[in-house]
Design a protein around this motif. Structure first.
Motif, PDB file in Angstrom:
ATOM      1  N   PHE A   1       0.838  -1.198   0.000  1.00 23.41           N
ATOM      2  CA  PHE A   1       0.000   0.000   0.000  1.00 23.41           C
ATOM      3  C   PHE A   1       0.874   1.249   0.000  1.00 23.41           C
ATOM      4  CE2 PHE A   1      -2.286  -3.252   2.357  1.00 23.41           C
ATOM      5  CZ  PHE A   1      -3.541  -3.212   1.789  1.00 23.41           C
ATOM      6  N   ARG A   2       0.374   2.271  -0.649  1.00 25.51           N
ATOM      7  CA  ARG A   2       0.948   3.614  -0.531  1.00 25.51           C
ATOM      8  C   ARG A   2      -0.209   4.599  -0.694  1.00 25.51           C
ATOM      9  NH1 ARG A   2       5.587   6.628  -0.422  1.00 25.51           N
ATOM     10  NH2 ARG A   2       5.542   8.581  -1.548  1.00 25.51           N
ATOM     11  N   VAL A   3      -0.324   5.490   0.275  1.00 24.29           N
ATOM     12  CA  VAL A   3      -1.362   6.522   0.222  1.00 24.29           C
ATOM     13  C   VAL A   3      -0.650   7.863   0.220  1.00 24.29           C
ATOM     14  CG1 VAL A   3      -3.354   7.520   1.386  1.00 24.29           C
ATOM     15  CG2 VAL A   3      -3.027   5.051   1.407  1.00 24.29           C
ATOM     16  N   GLU A   4      -0.982   8.702  -0.747  1.00 18.35           N
ATOM     17  CA  GLU A   4      -0.331  10.001  -0.908  1.00 18.35           C
ATOM     18  C   GLU A   4      -1.382  11.084  -0.700  1.00 18.35           C
ATOM     19  OE1 GLU A   4       1.127   9.365  -4.872  1.00 18.35           O
ATOM     20  OE2 GLU A   4       2.873   8.276  -4.142  1.00 18.35           O
ATOM     21  N   PHE A   5      -1.192  11.890   0.357  1.00 24.34           N
ATOM     22  CA  PHE A   5      -2.221  12.857   0.731  1.00 24.34           C
ATOM     23  C   PHE A   5      -2.058  14.227   0.095  1.00 24.34           C
ATOM     24  CE2 PHE A   5      -3.581   9.865   3.850  1.00 24.34           C
ATOM     25  CZ  PHE A   5      -4.925  10.152   4.000  1.00 24.34           C
ATOM     26  N   ASN A   6      -0.862  14.806   0.123  1.00 21.53           N
ATOM     27  CA  ASN A   6      -0.756  16.182  -0.320  1.00 21.53           C
ATOM     28  C   ASN A   6       0.648  16.451  -0.847  1.00 21.53           C
ATOM     29  OD1 ASN A   6      -0.528  19.055  -0.443  1.00 21.53           O
ATOM     30  ND2 ASN A   6      -2.298  19.187   0.889  1.00 21.53           N
ATOM     31  N   SER A   7       0.740  16.869  -2.095  1.00 23.22           N
ATOM     32  CA  SER A   7       2.038  17.153  -2.710  1.00 23.22           C
ATOM     33  C   SER A   7       2.295  18.653  -2.843  1.00 23.22           C
ATOM     34  CB  SER A   7       2.104  16.498  -4.094  1.00 23.22           C
ATOM     35  OG  SER A   7       1.101  17.055  -4.934  1.00 23.22           O
ATOM     36  N   ALA A   8       1.515  19.465  -2.151  1.00 21.29           N
ATOM     37  CA  ALA A   8       1.624  20.920  -2.316  1.00 21.29           C
ATOM     38  C   ALA A   8       3.004  21.453  -1.959  1.00 21.29           C
ATOM     39  CB  ALA A   8       0.565  21.625  -1.471  1.00 21.29           C
ATOM     40  N   LEU A   9       3.674  20.843  -0.995  1.00 20.35           N
ATOM     41  CA  LEU A   9       4.978  21.341  -0.561  1.00 20.35           C
ATOM     42  C   LEU A   9       6.143  20.554  -1.152  1.00 20.35           C
ATOM     43  CD1 LEU A   9       4.206  22.061   3.185  1.00 20.35           C
ATOM     44  CD2 LEU A   9       4.272  23.679   1.290  1.00 20.35           C
ATOM     45  N   GLY A  10       5.866  19.684  -2.081  1.00 18.80           N
ATOM     46  CA  GLY A  10       6.931  18.905  -2.693  1.00 18.80           C
ATOM     47  C   GLY A  10       6.592  17.430  -2.690  1.00 18.80           C
ATOM     48  N   PRO A  11       7.615  16.580  -2.783  1.00 18.49           N
ATOM     49  CA  PRO A  11       7.366  15.136  -2.862  1.00 18.49           C
ATOM     50  C   PRO A  11       6.607  14.621  -1.633  1.00 18.49           C
ATOM     51  CG  PRO A  11       9.652  15.645  -3.340  1.00 18.49           C
ATOM     52  CD  PRO A  11       9.017  16.910  -2.842  1.00 18.49           C
ATOM     53  N   TYR A  12       5.894  13.526  -1.843  1.00 19.59           N
ATOM     54  CA  TYR A  12       5.148  12.917  -0.747  1.00 19.59           C
ATOM     55  C   TYR A  12       6.099  12.356   0.295  1.00 19.59           C
ATOM     56  CZ  TYR A  12       1.269  13.008  -4.032  1.00 19.59           C
ATOM     57  OH  TYR A  12       0.313  13.402  -4.907  1.00 19.59           O
ATOM     58  N   LYS A  13       5.668  12.398   1.543  1.00 18.19           N
ATOM     59  CA  LYS A  13       6.442  11.827   2.635  1.00 18.19           C
ATOM     60  C   LYS A  13       5.901  10.433   2.913  1.00 18.19           C
ATOM     61  CE  LYS A  13       7.627  12.460   7.408  1.00 18.19           C
ATOM     62  NZ  LYS A  13       7.025  12.620   8.677  1.00 18.19           N
ATOM     63  N   GLY A  14       6.745   9.552   3.359  1.00 17.95           N
ATOM     64  CA  GLY A  14       6.281   8.223   3.742  1.00 17.95           C
ATOM     65  C   GLY A  14       6.899   7.164   2.872  1.00 17.95           C
ATOM     66  N   GLY A  15       6.326   6.003   2.917  1.00 13.64           N
ATOM     67  CA  GLY A  15       6.877   4.900   2.150  1.00 13.64           C
ATOM     68  C   GLY A  15       5.806   3.888   1.834  1.00 13.64           C
ATOM     69  N   LEU A  16       6.262   2.686   1.562  1.00 17.63           N
ATOM     70  CA  LEU A  16       5.370   1.586   1.220  1.00 17.63           C
ATOM     71  C   LEU A  16       5.174   0.724   2.456  1.00 17.63           C
ATOM     72  CD1 LEU A  16       7.111   0.606  -2.119  1.00 17.63           C
ATOM     73  CD2 LEU A  16       5.129   2.086  -1.825  1.00 17.63           C
ATOM     74  N   ARG A  17       4.016   0.078   2.578  1.00 16.47           N
ATOM     75  CA  ARG A  17       3.723  -0.804   3.705  1.00 16.47           C
ATOM     76  C   ARG A  17       3.392  -2.181   3.154  1.00 16.47           C
ATOM     77  NH1 ARG A  17       5.557   3.235   5.160  1.00 16.47           N
ATOM     78  NH2 ARG A  17       4.838   4.653   6.762  1.00 16.47           N
ATOM     79  N   PHE A  18       4.067  -3.223   3.681  1.00 13.29           N
ATOM     80  CA  PHE A  18       3.879  -4.583   3.196  1.00 13.29           C
ATOM     81  C   PHE A  18       3.440  -5.563   4.278  1.00 13.29           C
ATOM     82  CE2 PHE A  18       7.181  -2.863   0.364  1.00 13.29           C
ATOM     83  CZ  PHE A  18       6.559  -3.045  -0.858  1.00 13.29           C
ATOM     84  N   HIS A  19       3.526  -5.224   5.544  1.00 13.59           N
ATOM     85  CA  HIS A  19       3.274  -6.179   6.621  1.00 13.59           C
ATOM     86  C   HIS A  19       1.876  -6.796   6.512  1.00 13.59           C
ATOM     87  CE1 HIS A  19       2.892  -7.811  10.674  1.00 13.59           C
ATOM     88  NE2 HIS A  19       4.211  -7.843  10.646  1.00 13.59           N
ATOM     89  N   PRO A  20       1.721  -8.085   6.794  1.00 13.05           N
ATOM     90  CA  PRO A  20       0.402  -8.734   6.673  1.00 13.05           C
ATOM     91  C   PRO A  20      -0.687  -8.106   7.540  1.00 13.05           C
ATOM     92  CG  PRO A  20       2.127 -10.381   6.991  1.00 13.05           C
ATOM     93  CD  PRO A  20       2.770  -9.040   7.146  1.00 13.05           C
ATOM     94  N   SER A  21      -0.311  -7.443   8.612  1.00 10.55           N
ATOM     95  CA  SER A  21      -1.312  -6.838   9.498  1.00 10.55           C
ATOM     96  C   SER A  21      -1.785  -5.470   9.006  1.00 10.55           C
ATOM     97  CB  SER A  21      -0.758  -6.693  10.915  1.00 10.55           C
ATOM     98  OG  SER A  21       0.280  -5.723  10.929  1.00 10.55           O
ATOM     99  N   VAL A  22      -1.177  -4.937   7.958  1.00  6.93           N
ATOM    100  CA  VAL A  22      -1.498  -3.605   7.463  1.00  6.93           C
ATOM    101  C   VAL A  22      -2.681  -3.674   6.500  1.00  6.93           C
ATOM    102  CG1 VAL A  22      -0.621  -1.671   6.084  1.00  6.93           C
ATOM    103  CG2 VAL A  22       0.845  -2.753   7.774  1.00  6.93           C
ATOM    104  N   ASN A  23      -3.560  -2.681   6.598  1.00 10.23           N
ATOM    105  CA  ASN A  23      -4.650  -2.552   5.629  1.00 10.23           C
ATOM    106  C   ASN A  23      -4.724  -1.099   5.187  1.00 10.23           C
ATOM    107  OD1 ASN A  23      -6.493  -1.022   7.378  1.00 10.23           O
ATOM    108  ND2 ASN A  23      -6.722  -2.944   8.502  1.00 10.23           N
ATOM    109  N   LEU A  24      -5.592  -0.818   4.241  1.00 12.81           N
ATOM    110  CA  LEU A  24      -5.677   0.524   3.676  1.00 12.81           C
ATOM    111  C   LEU A  24      -6.033   1.565   4.726  1.00 12.81           C
ATOM    112  CD1 LEU A  24      -5.338   2.056   1.061  1.00 12.81           C
ATOM    113  CD2 LEU A  24      -7.734   1.647   0.566  1.00 12.81           C
ATOM    114  N   GLY A  25      -6.878   1.214   5.691  1.00 16.07           N
ATOM    115  CA  GLY A  25      -7.270   2.157   6.739  1.00 16.07           C
ATOM    116  C   GLY A  25      -6.110   2.573   7.629  1.00 16.07           C
ATOM    117  N   ILE A  26      -5.151   1.691   7.844  1.00 17.38           N
ATOM    118  CA  ILE A  26      -3.989   2.003   8.671  1.00 17.38           C
ATOM    119  C   ILE A  26      -3.052   2.944   7.936  1.00 17.38           C
ATOM    120  CG2 ILE A  26      -1.902   1.022   9.696  1.00 17.38           C
ATOM    121  CD1 ILE A  26      -3.602  -1.417  10.453  1.00 17.38           C
ATOM    122  N   VAL A  27      -2.848   2.680   6.657  1.00 18.38           N
ATOM    123  CA  VAL A  27      -1.928   3.481   5.866  1.00 18.38           C
ATOM    124  C   VAL A  27      -2.525   4.856   5.641  1.00 18.38           C
ATOM    125  CG1 VAL A  27      -0.660   3.648   3.707  1.00 18.38           C
ATOM    126  CG2 VAL A  27      -0.987   1.435   4.754  1.00 18.38           C
TER     127      VAL A  27
END
Length: 107
Positions: A81-107
């Protein structure tokens, strides 16, 4: 839990309606809305410009699969998963999430 203004409460209700079943996201969104309440009271032009609505809706959500082979030679498939919220100030912050316990709501 801090009370939200009627406008922010309405926005929160819309978030819950739009993204059902994502309790972690709902909690995070509510905390952000609670912290922004005093700012919006002091600067009503931010509410008029719909800045908060733009902040709580991601620009992009990417969900993908990653096949891999474990040490015993078994092919496994994980979701990423990767969720990108706001690029107004430049590149998105954060990374990718792969752990089996992760879902879209967490990211």
């Amino acid at each position: 839990m801090t009370a939200l203004t009627p406008q922010l409460e309405s926005l929160y209700d819309e978030i819950v309606r739009r993204d059902p079943g994502e309790a972690e996201f709902h909690q995070a969104a509510r905390e952000v809305l609670e912290s922004l309440g005093p700012l919006l009271a002091a600067r009503p032009e931010y509410a008029t410009a719909k800045l908060v609505e733009r902040l709580v809706e991601p620009e992009r959500q990417v969900m993908f699969r990653v096949p891999w082979v474990d040490d015993s030679g078994t092919v496994r498939v994980n979701r990423g998963f990767r969720v990108e919220f706001n690029s107004a100030l430049g590149p998105y912050k954060g990374g990718l999430r792969f752990h089996p316990s992760v879902n879209l709501g967490i990211v």
